[in-house]
Design a protein around this motif. Sequence first.
Motif, PDB file in Angstrom:
ATOM      1  N   ARG A 103       0.855  -1.191   0.000  1.00  0.00           N
ATOM      2  CA  ARG A 103       0.000   0.000   0.000  1.00  0.00           C
ATOM      3  C   ARG A 103       0.892   1.242   0.000  1.00  0.00           C
ATOM      4  O   ARG A 103       1.729   1.416   0.887  1.00  0.00           O
ATOM      5  CB  ARG A 103      -0.898  -0.004   1.230  1.00  0.00           C
ATOM      6  N   THR A 104       0.700   2.100  -0.996  1.00  0.00           N
ATOM      7  CA  THR A 104       1.538   3.285  -1.133  1.00  0.00           C
ATOM      8  C   THR A 104       0.664   4.525  -1.319  1.00  0.00           C
ATOM      9  O   THR A 104      -0.491   4.435  -1.740  1.00  0.00           O
ATOM     10  CB  THR A 104       2.489   3.163  -2.336  1.00  0.00           C
ATOM     11  N   ALA A 105       1.231   5.688  -1.009  1.00  0.00           N
ATOM     12  CA  ALA A 105       0.529   6.954  -1.214  1.00  0.00           C
ATOM     13  C   ALA A 105       1.553   8.065  -1.371  1.00  0.00           C
ATOM     14  O   ALA A 105       2.698   7.943  -0.934  1.00  0.00           O
ATOM     15  CB  ALA A 105      -0.415   7.261  -0.048  1.00  0.00           C
ATOM     16  N   VAL A 106       1.126   9.159  -2.001  1.00  0.00           N
ATOM     17  CA  VAL A 106       1.968  10.336  -2.174  1.00  0.00           C
ATOM     18  C   VAL A 106       1.170  11.556  -1.737  1.00  0.00           C
ATOM     19  O   VAL A 106      -0.037  11.629  -1.972  1.00  0.00           O
ATOM     20  CB  VAL A 106       2.438  10.477  -3.641  1.00  0.00           C
ATOM     21  N   MET A 107       1.836  12.493  -1.059  1.00  0.00           N
ATOM     22  CA  MET A 107       1.157  13.718  -0.641  1.00  0.00           C
ATOM     23  C   MET A 107       2.086  14.907  -0.815  1.00  0.00           C
ATOM     24  O   MET A 107       3.292  14.830  -0.601  1.00  0.00           O
ATOM     25  CB  MET A 107       0.685  13.622   0.812  1.00  0.00           C
ATOM     26  N   TYR A 108       1.469  16.014  -1.246  1.00  0.00           N
ATOM     27  CA  TYR A 108       2.208  17.257  -1.457  1.00  0.00           C
ATOM     28  C   TYR A 108       1.213  18.402  -1.440  1.00  0.00           C
ATOM     29  O   TYR A 108      -0.013  18.205  -1.538  1.00  0.00           O
ATOM     30  CB  TYR A 108       2.960  17.223  -2.796  1.00  0.00           C
ATOM     31  N   GLY A 109       1.739  19.606  -1.312  1.00  0.00           N
ATOM     32  CA  GLY A 109       0.884  20.783  -1.299  1.00  0.00           C
ATOM     33  C   GLY A 109       0.292  21.056  -2.666  1.00  0.00           C
ATOM     34  O   GLY A 109       0.735  20.529  -3.681  1.00  0.00           O
ATOM     35  N   GLY A 110      -0.752  21.883  -2.689  1.00  0.00           N
ATOM     36  CA  GLY A 110      -1.412  22.210  -3.946  1.00  0.00           C
ATOM     37  C   GLY A 110      -2.432  21.186  -4.372  1.00  0.00           C
ATOM     38  O   GLY A 110      -3.012  21.297  -5.454  1.00  0.00           O
ATOM     39  N   ALA A 111      -2.656  20.167  -3.545  1.00  0.00           N
ATOM     40  CA  ALA A 111      -3.645  19.136  -3.832  1.00  0.00           C
ATOM     41  C   ALA A 111      -4.600  19.021  -2.642  1.00  0.00           C
ATOM     42  O   ALA A 111      -4.286  19.445  -1.529  1.00  0.00           O
ATOM     43  CB  ALA A 111      -2.972  17.793  -4.105  1.00  0.00           C
ATOM     44  N   SER A 112      -5.760  18.438  -2.869  1.00  0.00           N
ATOM     45  CA  SER A 112      -6.762  18.312  -1.821  1.00  0.00           C
ATOM     46  C   SER A 112      -6.255  17.447  -0.671  1.00  0.00           C
ATOM     47  O   SER A 112      -5.587  16.433  -0.884  1.00  0.00           O
ATOM     48  CB  SER A 112      -8.045  17.704  -2.401  1.00  0.00           C
ATOM     49  N   MET A 113      -6.611  17.850   0.550  1.00  0.00           N
ATOM     50  CA  MET A 113      -6.215  17.082   1.736  1.00  0.00           C
ATOM     51  C   MET A 113      -7.050  15.815   1.895  1.00  0.00           C
ATOM     52  O   MET A 113      -6.560  14.816   2.434  1.00  0.00           O
ATOM     53  CB  MET A 113      -6.390  17.944   2.991  1.00  0.00           C
ATOM     54  N   ASN A 114      -8.298  15.833   1.452  1.00  0.00           N
ATOM     55  CA  ASN A 114      -9.215  14.727   1.749  1.00  0.00           C
ATOM     56  C   ASN A 114      -8.749  13.373   1.210  1.00  0.00           C
ATOM     57  O   ASN A 114      -8.735  12.380   1.959  1.00  0.00           O
ATOM     58  CB  ASN A 114     -10.620  15.053   1.233  1.00  0.00           C
ATOM     59  N   PRO A 115      -8.367  13.256  -0.082  1.00  0.00           N
ATOM     60  CA  PRO A 115      -7.878  11.953  -0.546  1.00  0.00           C
ATOM     61  C   PRO A 115      -6.643  11.486   0.217  1.00  0.00           C
ATOM     62  O   PRO A 115      -6.464  10.289   0.450  1.00  0.00           O
ATOM     63  CB  PRO A 115      -7.554  12.199  -2.026  1.00  0.00           C
ATOM     64  N   GLN A 116      -5.800  12.433   0.624  1.00  0.00           N
ATOM     65  CA  GLN A 116      -4.617  12.078   1.381  1.00  0.00           C
ATOM     66  C   GLN A 116      -5.003  11.548   2.761  1.00  0.00           C
ATOM     67  O   GLN A 116      -4.426  10.562   3.243  1.00  0.00           O
ATOM     68  CB  GLN A 116      -3.704  13.295   1.503  1.00  0.00           C
ATOM     69  N   MET A 117      -5.982  12.172   3.410  1.00  0.00           N
ATOM     70  CA  MET A 117      -6.447  11.702   4.715  1.00  0.00           C
ATOM     71  C   MET A 117      -7.062  10.314   4.609  1.00  0.00           C
ATOM     72  O   MET A 117      -6.858   9.464   5.485  1.00  0.00           O
ATOM     73  CB  MET A 117      -7.446  12.698   5.305  1.00  0.00           C
ATOM     74  N   MET A 118      -7.792  10.062   3.521  1.00  0.00           N
ATOM     75  CA  MET A 118      -8.396   8.741   3.333  1.00  0.00           C
ATOM     76  C   MET A 118      -7.323   7.662   3.177  1.00  0.00           C
ATOM     77  O   MET A 118      -7.427   6.577   3.742  1.00  0.00           O
ATOM     78  CB  MET A 118      -9.311   8.756   2.106  1.00  0.00           C
ATOM     79  N   LEU A 124      -0.752   2.362   5.498  1.00  0.00           N
ATOM     80  CA  LEU A 124       0.173   2.417   4.382  1.00  0.00           C
ATOM     81  C   LEU A 124       1.438   1.625   4.688  1.00  0.00           C
ATOM     82  O   LEU A 124       1.818   1.477   5.843  1.00  0.00           O
ATOM     83  CB  LEU A 124       0.586   3.875   4.102  1.00  0.00           C
ATOM     84  N   ASP A 125       2.053   1.153   3.620  1.00  0.00           N
ATOM     85  CA  ASP A 125       3.399   0.606   3.743  1.00  0.00           C
ATOM     86  C   ASP A 125       4.431   1.691   3.439  1.00  0.00           C
ATOM     87  O   ASP A 125       5.431   1.815   4.129  1.00  0.00           O
ATOM     88  CB  ASP A 125       3.592  -0.574   2.778  1.00  0.00           C
ATOM     89  N   ILE A 126       4.186   2.476   2.385  1.00  0.00           N
ATOM     90  CA  ILE A 126       5.137   3.507   1.961  1.00  0.00           C
ATOM     91  C   ILE A 126       4.397   4.824   1.758  1.00  0.00           C
ATOM     92  O   ILE A 126       3.363   4.866   1.083  1.00  0.00           O
ATOM     93  CB  ILE A 126       5.852   3.112   0.657  1.00  0.00           C
ATOM     94  N   LEU A 127       4.941   5.883   2.327  1.00  0.00           N
ATOM     95  CA  LEU A 127       4.407   7.232   2.130  1.00  0.00           C
ATOM     96  C   LEU A 127       5.516   8.108   1.558  1.00  0.00           C
ATOM     97  O   LEU A 127       6.602   8.203   2.129  1.00  0.00           O
ATOM     98  CB  LEU A 127       3.909   7.824   3.448  1.00  0.00           C
ATOM     99  N   VAL A 128       5.234   8.743   0.419  1.00  0.00           N
ATOM    100  CA  VAL A 128       6.140   9.721  -0.182  1.00  0.00           C
ATOM    101  C   VAL A 128       5.518  11.097   0.045  1.00  0.00           C
ATOM    102  O   VAL A 128       4.349  11.303  -0.276  1.00  0.00           O
ATOM    103  CB  VAL A 128       6.328   9.467  -1.689  1.00  0.00           C
ATOM    104  N   ALA A 129       6.285  12.032   0.597  1.00  0.00           N
ATOM    105  CA  ALA A 129       5.692  13.311   0.982  1.00  0.00           C
ATOM    106  C   ALA A 129       6.694  14.448   0.897  1.00  0.00           C
ATOM    107  O   ALA A 129       7.910  14.252   1.035  1.00  0.00           O
ATOM    108  CB  ALA A 129       5.137  13.224   2.409  1.00  0.00           C
ATOM    109  N   THR A 130       6.164  15.652   0.665  1.00  0.00           N
ATOM    110  CA  THR A 130       6.952  16.866   0.871  1.00  0.00           C
ATOM    111  C   THR A 130       6.773  17.272   2.333  1.00  0.00           C
ATOM    112  O   THR A 130       5.719  17.029   2.930  1.00  0.00           O
ATOM    113  CB  THR A 130       6.490  17.995  -0.059  1.00  0.00           C
ATOM    114  N   PRO A 131       7.782  17.888   2.940  1.00  0.00           N
ATOM    115  CA  PRO A 131       7.739  18.156   4.383  1.00  0.00           C
ATOM    116  C   PRO A 131       6.564  19.033   4.820  1.00  0.00           C
ATOM    117  O   PRO A 131       5.928  18.745   5.835  1.00  0.00           O
ATOM    118  CB  PRO A 131       9.082  18.849   4.655  1.00  0.00           C
ATOM    119  N   GLY A 132       6.291  20.101   4.083  1.00  0.00           N
ATOM    120  CA  GLY A 132       5.235  21.016   4.512  1.00  0.00           C
ATOM    121  C   GLY A 132       3.870  20.361   4.607  1.00  0.00           C
ATOM    122  O   GLY A 132       3.152  20.540   5.590  1.00  0.00           O
TER     123      GLY A 132
END
Length: 436
Positions: A103-118, A124-132
């Motif tokens: 299970r993987t996911a990516v999160m960064y600014g400029g995108a909706s928070m809701n899909p990321q929260m879901m 998750l096994d792996i999360l790729v993210a920008t710090p902010g």
Amino acid sequence: MPFQSLGLMPELVRALSDKGYTEPTAIQKQAIPAILAGDDVLGGAQTGTGKTAAFTLPILQRLAETPNPKAKGPRVLILVPTRELAVQVHTSIREYGKHIRLRTAVMYGGASMNPQMMALGKGLDILVATPGRLIDHLERGTAQLHRVETLILDEADRMLDMGFLPAIKKILNQVPKQRQTLLFSATFDAPIKQLALQFMRNPVEVQVSSQNTVAQTVNHTAHPVDAGKKRDLLLNILSERYQDQILVFVKTKHLCNRIAEQITKDGIPALAIHGNKSQGARLKALADFKSGDVRVLCATDVAARGLDIPLLPLVINYDLPMVPEDYVHRIGRTGRAGANGEAISLVATDEGGLLRAINRLLKQDIALEAKPGFEPTTQMRMDLTPPRGKPSGHQAPRRKPAQPGHLKGHGLASQKPKAGSPGGNRPRGQQRSPQR
């Protein structure tokens, strides 16, 4: 040496074969066994040499060998400095791990928070993210990092530079102290390396080429020119190279937009990409450029890292970077994976100090060739010290990790951004980072 000899499982080898990869690169040969063994790794290599696969493949295998379906927080956290790099790393993980159920996911600014929260809520096994953006989720209580087994900082030199250091420290306070830590980058300044070693445990250092070097397959040229004739010289080069895809780097977001508009008006399709563009616009610009629908992409240093454009023949520096190490990352967009590439820099007469700083970093002199019809009217200064009494805006600054508020690139190294402005990288509550 085939990938099997590194101890990789058949599912990963099959995914690599699907992409046409049969033999590991130098960084992969050294890093993969160390990561599989559970060591901390400090890895440096030129851009385009397979650093992403060097850490992605072994962490995929370690997760597959020790599944934990009940884990609610990510087991692997990968931090990257830009949205584009976040998308690229996540794409690589999905491609290399397509025969493994993770299970993987990516999160960064400029995108909706809701899909990321879901995605975070499902585990998750792996999360790729920008710090902010990750800090946004931590403060909302929608992200938990207490199950992180491996922490990875990609493009670590920038991640540990002053702008990101406060955010990195906040995140480090949320992850377990007993973990594996991996840092990868094309460049490692000595102060940055010292900072990294403060939160790593006896790391294995992997440096497969000289630090701050570029691929030998890239040909470098610098054209001296009066600042007022740069745009005309750029159009001249673009008209001569009408069959090539070309990435053009400029120092500010405003100039990035203006140059792209002027190029388009002159009949050459061009788009701009920078931190003020929406994420949708940035992704579309990249997609159009990679597909060939747009021939010229104008970019700030937001595109200097994380863009993997196969067989990109030419990079043009409309402005030289204020920090010489950023030249390495810009030029790393061409000459990738052993292909030939070309780097052309348009150097105004007052940018001689920046060119000299780049020459010293690379330990070679970039060929200085005047373009017929665009010869400069004044002689270029090649010293690193500006004349007395004149502003030092074009002096190549040294990185000083202990001082907050430093800005590199984008032509802003000699001025402090106003509170609330979108240009800098300061801690939350003072200024919004462009990568949130």
